[in-house]
Design a protein around this motif. Structure first.
Motif, PDB file in Angstrom:
ATOM      1  N   GLU A  96       0.819  -1.202   0.000  1.00 24.24           N
ATOM      2  CA  GLU A  96       0.000   0.000   0.000  1.00 24.24           C
ATOM      3  C   GLU A  96       0.857   1.258   0.000  1.00 24.24           C
ATOM      4  OE1 GLU A  96      -2.226  -3.405   0.928  1.00 24.24           O
ATOM      5  OE2 GLU A  96      -0.515  -2.598   2.036  1.00 24.24           O
ATOM      6  N   GLU A  97       2.054   1.195   0.596  1.00 24.46           N
ATOM      7  CA  GLU A  97       2.909   2.360   0.705  1.00 24.46           C
ATOM      8  C   GLU A  97       3.829   2.511  -0.494  1.00 24.46           C
ATOM      9  OE1 GLU A  97       4.899   1.431   4.303  1.00 24.46           O
ATOM     10  OE2 GLU A  97       3.341   2.273   5.583  1.00 24.46           O
ATOM     11  N   ARG A  98       3.978   1.459  -1.272  1.00 26.52           N
ATOM     12  CA  ARG A  98       4.930   1.491  -2.374  1.00 26.52           C
ATOM     13  C   ARG A  98       4.351   2.272  -3.547  1.00 26.52           C
ATOM     14  NH1 ARG A  98       9.272  -1.614  -2.933  1.00 26.52           N
ATOM     15  NH2 ARG A  98       8.477  -2.998  -1.319  1.00 26.52           N
ATOM     16  N   ARG A  99       5.015   3.347  -3.934  1.00 27.33           N
ATOM     17  CA  ARG A  99       4.565   4.149  -5.059  1.00 27.33           C
ATOM     18  C   ARG A  99       4.974   3.477  -6.360  1.00 27.33           C
ATOM     19  NH1 ARG A  99       5.857  10.288  -4.657  1.00 27.33           N
ATOM     20  NH2 ARG A  99       3.893  10.450  -5.821  1.00 27.33           N
ATOM     21  N   GLY A 135      14.933  -6.695  -6.911  1.00 24.29           N
ATOM     22  CA  GLY A 135      13.666  -7.066  -6.300  1.00 24.29           C
ATOM     23  C   GLY A 135      12.626  -7.505  -7.307  1.00 24.29           C
ATOM     24  N   GLY A 136      11.408  -7.714  -6.817  1.00 23.62           N
ATOM     25  CA  GLY A 136      10.358  -8.255  -7.665  1.00 23.62           C
ATOM     26  C   GLY A 136       9.286  -7.266  -8.065  1.00 23.62           C
ATOM     27  N   PHE A 137       9.467  -5.993  -7.724  1.00 25.17           N
ATOM     28  CA  PHE A 137       8.419  -5.010  -8.003  1.00 25.17           C
ATOM     29  C   PHE A 137       8.686  -4.331  -9.349  1.00 25.17           C
ATOM     30  CE2 PHE A 137       8.590  -5.480  -3.394  1.00 25.17           C
ATOM     31  CZ  PHE A 137       7.277  -5.825  -3.136  1.00 25.17           C
ATOM     32  N   LYS A 138       8.426  -5.090 -10.410  1.00 28.58           N
ATOM     33  CA  LYS A 138       8.691  -4.605 -11.766  1.00 28.58           C
ATOM     34  C   LYS A 138       7.773  -5.320 -12.729  1.00 28.58           C
ATOM     35  CE  LYS A 138      12.654  -7.720 -11.505  1.00 28.58           C
ATOM     36  NZ  LYS A 138      14.133  -7.799 -11.499  1.00 28.58           N
ATOM     37  N   TYR A 139       7.476  -4.628 -13.829  1.00 28.80           N
ATOM     38  CA  TYR A 139       6.486  -5.137 -14.768  1.00 28.80           C
ATOM     39  C   TYR A 139       6.765  -4.561 -16.157  1.00 28.80           C
ATOM     40  CZ  TYR A 139       1.877  -5.823 -16.933  1.00 28.80           C
ATOM     41  OH  TYR A 139       0.856  -6.183 -17.778  1.00 28.80           O
ATOM     42  N   ALA A 140       6.581  -5.375 -17.184  1.00 27.04           N
ATOM     43  CA  ALA A 140       6.767  -4.912 -18.564  1.00 27.04           C
ATOM     44  C   ALA A 140       5.542  -5.254 -19.392  1.00 27.04           C
ATOM     45  CB  ALA A 140       8.007  -5.554 -19.176  1.00 27.04           C
ATOM     46  N   HIS A 141       5.190  -4.349 -20.298  1.00 32.96           N
ATOM     47  CA  HIS A 141       4.032  -4.561 -21.162  1.00 32.96           C
ATOM     48  C   HIS A 141       4.374  -4.046 -22.554  1.00 32.96           C
ATOM     49  CE1 HIS A 141      -0.417  -5.297 -21.342  1.00 32.96           C
ATOM     50  NE2 HIS A 141      -0.238  -4.626 -22.489  1.00 32.96           N
TER      51      HIS A 141
END
Length: 271
Positions: A5-8, A53-59
């Protein structure tokens, strides 16, 4: 940032290389959830590999496709826990050469990516940024070519002047929603764009022309640092690199001298 919730979160178009890659890495190293979009899927995988880390995404995203923007941002927002705090309109291409020699498809491609792509990105991002406001930000990557135009830069400069204008307009338009909008104006940055020729009728890389003119090439990490500053600061336009700062100063205080220099440079080049 200890909880989801806190992660921008930040979404960056053109994230497969250059400024987009450096920005993704910079924000990822500081605990943000990073999303990137690009047509180059292999390049995006390489970018993700640089983010800890694991907080990453590609589209996969073609910024010329308005509906594709909606799909990409909805998917990223879902992956990021339902929020997008920052969108960076970064995807762009270099286009140069005498206007009389440019083909229609070259002009269309530059404007579709560098200008329309920015408008589509802003339009698609608006409901997401409104949801996370106040504190949400739209960052448009412009250029020193959006401060003053030079010979052989008419189409590219037209797009980048417009990108700065879009930032000013939307910063006013979205102020009641608590969304901040700004632009980044780099000079010549160490990215793959320098290795291109700018247009199909030239065999000389942009990098060679920059060096021949005695201009500095700024490390791409400086742009990423400036984007971080823009997200957390209050200015409208941010300059990156000595050349951009000099151009901005001269254009404001010595416009006649700038015009003379540009015309003399064109004469030396035979255009």
């Amino acid at each position: 940032m200890s909880t989801g919730e806190e992660r921008r979160s930040i979404f960056i178009s053109g994230g497969a290389s250059g400024i987009g890659r450096a920005t993704a890495r910079y924000f990822g190293e500081r605990g943000w959830f990073v999303g990137i979009g690009d047509v180059n899927e292999t390049g995006m995988e390489d970018t993700l590999g640089l983010i800890p880390g694991g907080f990453k995404y590609a589209h996969k995203l073609d910024v010329r496709d308005r509906e594709a923007w909606d799909t990409a941002l909805e998917a990223f927002a879902t992956a990021a826990g339902g929020r997008i705090d920052v969108l960076v309109n970064n995807a762009g291409i270099g286009t140069g050469g005498p206007l009389a020699e440019l083909e229609k498809d070259e002009i269309d491609r530059c404007l579709d990516i560098n200008l329309k792509g920015v408008l589509w990105g802003a339009q698609a991002a608006y409901p997401h940024l409104k949801k996370t406001a106040p504190g949400s930000v739209l960052v448009n990557i412009a250029s020193a070519a959006g401060i003053t135009g030079g010979s052989g830069m008419s189409v590219y400069s037209a797009a980048k002047f417009a990108v700065r204008g879009i930032a000013e307009s939307l910063d006013a338009e979205w102020a009641p929603d608590g969304i901040k909008v700004n632009s980044i104006c780099p000079s010549f940055i160490e990215t793959p764009l320098l290795d291109g020729t700018g247009n199909r009728n030239s065999n000389e890389p942009v990098r060679a022309r920059v060096r021949a003119a005695g201009l500095e090439i700024t490390p791409v990490e400086e742009v990423a640092e400036t984007i971080w500053e823009a997200v957390h600061g209050d200015k409208m336009h941010y300059l990156v690199g000595k050349t951009a700062r000099q151009i901005n100063f001269a254009k404001r205080w010595m416009p006649g001298k700038v015009r003379k220099q540009q015309r003399n440079a064109a004469a030396l080049l035979g255009k």
